[in-house]
Design an enzyme around this catalytic site. Structure first.
Site, PDB file in Angstrom:
ATOM      1  N   ASP A   1     -17.665  84.520 -27.248  1.00 11.58           N
ATOM      2  CA  ASP A   1     -16.774  84.811 -26.114  1.00 11.58           C
ATOM      3  C   ASP A   1     -16.181  86.203 -26.271  1.00 11.58           C
ATOM      4  OD1 ASP A   1     -16.934  82.060 -25.818  1.00 11.58           O
ATOM      5  OD2 ASP A   1     -14.951  81.724 -26.711  1.00 11.58           O
TER       6      ASP A   1
HETATM    7  N1  URA Z   1     -17.164  78.627 -29.881  1.00 11.72           N
HETATM    8  C1  URA Z   1     -16.289  79.174 -29.025  1.00 11.72           C
HETATM    9  O1  URA Z   1     -15.418  78.500 -28.500  1.00 11.72           O
HETATM   10  N2  URA Z   1     -16.382  80.480 -28.771  1.00 11.72           N
HETATM   11  C2  URA Z   1     -17.315  81.275 -29.350  1.00 11.72           C
HETATM   12  O2  URA Z   1     -17.349  82.486 -29.072  1.00 11.72           O
HETATM   13  C3  URA Z   1     -18.211  80.684 -30.224  1.00 11.72           C
HETATM   14  C4  URA Z   1     -18.126  79.347 -30.484  1.00 11.72           C
END
Ligand code: URA
Length: 248
Positions: free
Chosen positions: A112
């Site tokens: 993310d």
């Molecule tokens: N899980 C998440 O919530 N975000 C990420 O970026 C990777 C795994």
């Protein structure tokens, strides 16, 4: 295995230096030098080897690494992993010309915008599929900082293999929680569902306030690689992805 070869003009165009015509002019102009000798023939076939940057210069700099290329990148906060999402992308952390490479570079899975840490980028489709295929059980470890103290039962809930995330019907594969303090823990997962770690903690009544990935398989994000920096993965990095993590 026989070393593949490629015309010099095609190689340079595939590396993003310009169109076939433009790179033809670069070669004719004497800009490409191999071991101190100018290469003047754009149609000359060169063996494609990982050590090309040690022998060939384009202008003042070593030639870019040829395909297959895999990068180990320390993703900073605030950049996205996709070309399509709005905002600055991880591809903007790489040299501009690398966006014109053929084969293209893609992230292996995504983090993310608000997650930092270890991200692999590759133009090797077979490697990408090997890493993300759930069948290969490549682990990913995240350091999660939580809004509320852990209750103590979250590890069992994650390990059970029957946790179903909101909006889904398939239970998650078992995951390993290692608390480090009341509000920090490592979580190791083998899948890569959308916002998986944040949604797992939401499923047990908590909220992730910071998230960093520090390990993929047995490959650790090294302390020397600052956020935003990257390096070319060596053969032993690729082997480490599929090896067991070192014991703590
Ligand atoms: N899980 C998440 O919530 N975000 C990420 O970026 C990777 C795994």
């Amino acid at each position: 295995m026989k070393t593949p070869t490629m015309r010099l003009d095609r190689l340079l165009a595939n590396l993003g230096y310009g169109s076939r015509r433009e790179v033809g002019f670069m070669v004719a102009g004497g800009l490409v030098v191999r071991d101190g000798v100018r290469l003047r023939d754009p149609s000359e076939r060169l063996p494609i080897t990982a050590d090309m940057p040690e022998h060939i210069r384009v202008g003042a700099a070593p030639i870019d690494p040829p395909a297959p290329l895999t990068l180990v990148l320390h993703k900073p906060l605030g950049v996205v992993c996709s070309h399509k999402e709005p905002g600055r992308s991880v591809y903007e952390l790489l040299p501009e010309r690398w966006r014109r490479r053929d084969p293209v570079l893609s992230t292996i899975g995504r983090l993310d915008a608000e997650t930092s840490g270890l991200l692999l980028i590759t133009d090797d489709g077979a490697l990408l599929h090997r890493v993300i295929s759930p069948r290969n059980h490549v682990t990913k470890r995240y350091l999660a900082t939580l809004d509320r103290p852990l209750r103590g039962d979250e590890g069992a809930a994650f390990a059970a293999g029957d946790l179903v995330l909101e909006g889904e019907t398939d239970p998650l594969a078992p995951a390993v929680l290692e608390p480090l303090s009341p509000t920090t823990a490592w979580l190791t997962i083998t899948e890569g569902r959308y916002h998986q770690v944040r949604r797992m903690f939401a499923a047990v009544g908590n909220h992730v306030v910071a998230l960093n990935r520090d390990r993929i398989g047995g490959l650790d994000l090294e302390a020397g690689l600052a956020p935003g920096d990257f390096r070319v993965a060596a053969a032993d990095d690729l082997a480490a992805i599929f090896a067991a993590p070192a014991a703590a």
